[in-house]
Design a protein around this motif. Structure first.
Motif, short mmCIF file in Angstrom:
data_model
loop_
_atom_site.label_atom_id
_atom_site.label_comp_id
_atom_site.label_asym_id
_atom_site.label_seq_id
_atom_site.Cartn_x
_atom_site.Cartn_y
_atom_site.Cartn_z
N HIS A 271 -11.75 15.14 33.19
CA HIS A 271 -11.47 13.76 33.12
C HIS A 271 -10.47 13.46 32.06
O HIS A 271 -10.78 13.47 30.93
N THR A 272 -9.74 12.76 31.76
CA THR A 272 -8.77 12.24 31.33
C THR A 272 -8.68 10.35 31.10
O THR A 272 -8.52 9.96 32.18
N VAL A 273 -8.92 10.11 29.69
CA VAL A 273 -9.13 8.81 29.59
C VAL A 273 -7.65 8.27 29.31
O VAL A 273 -6.94 9.02 28.84
N LEU A 274 -7.03 7.61 30.08
CA LEU A 274 -5.43 6.77 30.30
C LEU A 274 -6.62 5.66 28.99
O LEU A 274 -4.64 4.84 27.95
N SER A 275 -6.64 4.93 29.34
CA SER A 275 -6.56 3.01 28.43
C SER A 275 -8.25 3.41 28.62
O SER A 275 -8.99 3.79 28.82
N MET A 276 -8.91 2.36 27.71
CA MET A 276 -10.36 1.41 27.16
C MET A 276 -10.19 0.72 26.47
O MET A 276 -9.27 0.52 25.87
N GLY A 277 -11.04 -0.22 26.91
CA GLY A 277 -11.59 -1.48 25.70
C GLY A 277 -12.70 -2.15 26.78
O GLY A 277 -13.26 -1.90 26.92
N PHE A 278 -12.54 -3.37 26.04
CA PHE A 278 -13.79 -3.89 26.55
C PHE A 278 -13.83 -4.90 27.84
O PHE A 278 -12.50 -5.45 28.44
N THR A 279 -14.77 -5.15 28.07
CA THR A 279 -14.98 -5.78 29.50
C THR A 279 -15.72 -6.83 29.91
O THR A 279 -17.13 -7.23 29.06
N ASP A 280 -15.88 -8.21 30.38
CA ASP A 280 -16.48 -9.10 30.97
C ASP A 280 -17.60 -9.13 31.71
O ASP A 280 -18.80 -9.78 31.77
N LYS A 281 -17.40 -7.53 32.34
CA LYS A 281 -17.57 -7.50 33.81
C LYS A 281 -17.54 -6.12 34.25
O LYS A 281 -16.70 -5.28 33.69
N ILE A 282 -18.80 -5.54 35.70
CA ILE A 282 -18.45 -3.98 34.92
C ILE A 282 -17.85 -4.35 37.21
O ILE A 282 -18.70 -5.42 37.77
N GLY A 283 -17.55 -3.55 37.41
CA GLY A 283 -17.39 -3.42 39.09
C GLY A 283 -16.01 -4.32 39.15
O GLY A 283 -14.73 -5.15 39.04
#
Length: 75
Positions: free
Chosen positions: A63-75
């Motif tokens: 399970h490789t995390v290439l980017s992450m950040g905040f979001t205002d919605k799921i999906g």
């Protein structure tokens, strides 16, 4: 994390994307878990399972995390 019971410090490794990090390993019920962390930011780069028993014995799951950040919605 390396000070927790059952957690082993592996040291410097590269994840499946080629990024350098520090790896920690721990035994789970049916697999050996490995977390690779960026030592500068403490961000998790990758989580790997190596199955040690059952029908998937020997299989490695990444399970490789290439980017992450905040979001205002799921999906």
């Amino acid at each position: 994390m390396a000070g927790l019971k059952g957690v082993k410090l592996v040291g410097s490794v590269k994840d499946s994307a080629g990024r350098g990090g520090t790896a920690l390993e721990f035994q789970e019920a049916r697999s050996l878990g490995r977390v690779t962390v960026d030592p500068r930011t403490s961000a998790i780069l990758e989580y790997t399972f190596t199955w040690t028993s059952g029908p998937g014995k020997g299989k490695v799951t990444h399970h490789t995390v290439l980017s992450m950040g905040f979001t205002d919605k799921i999906g």
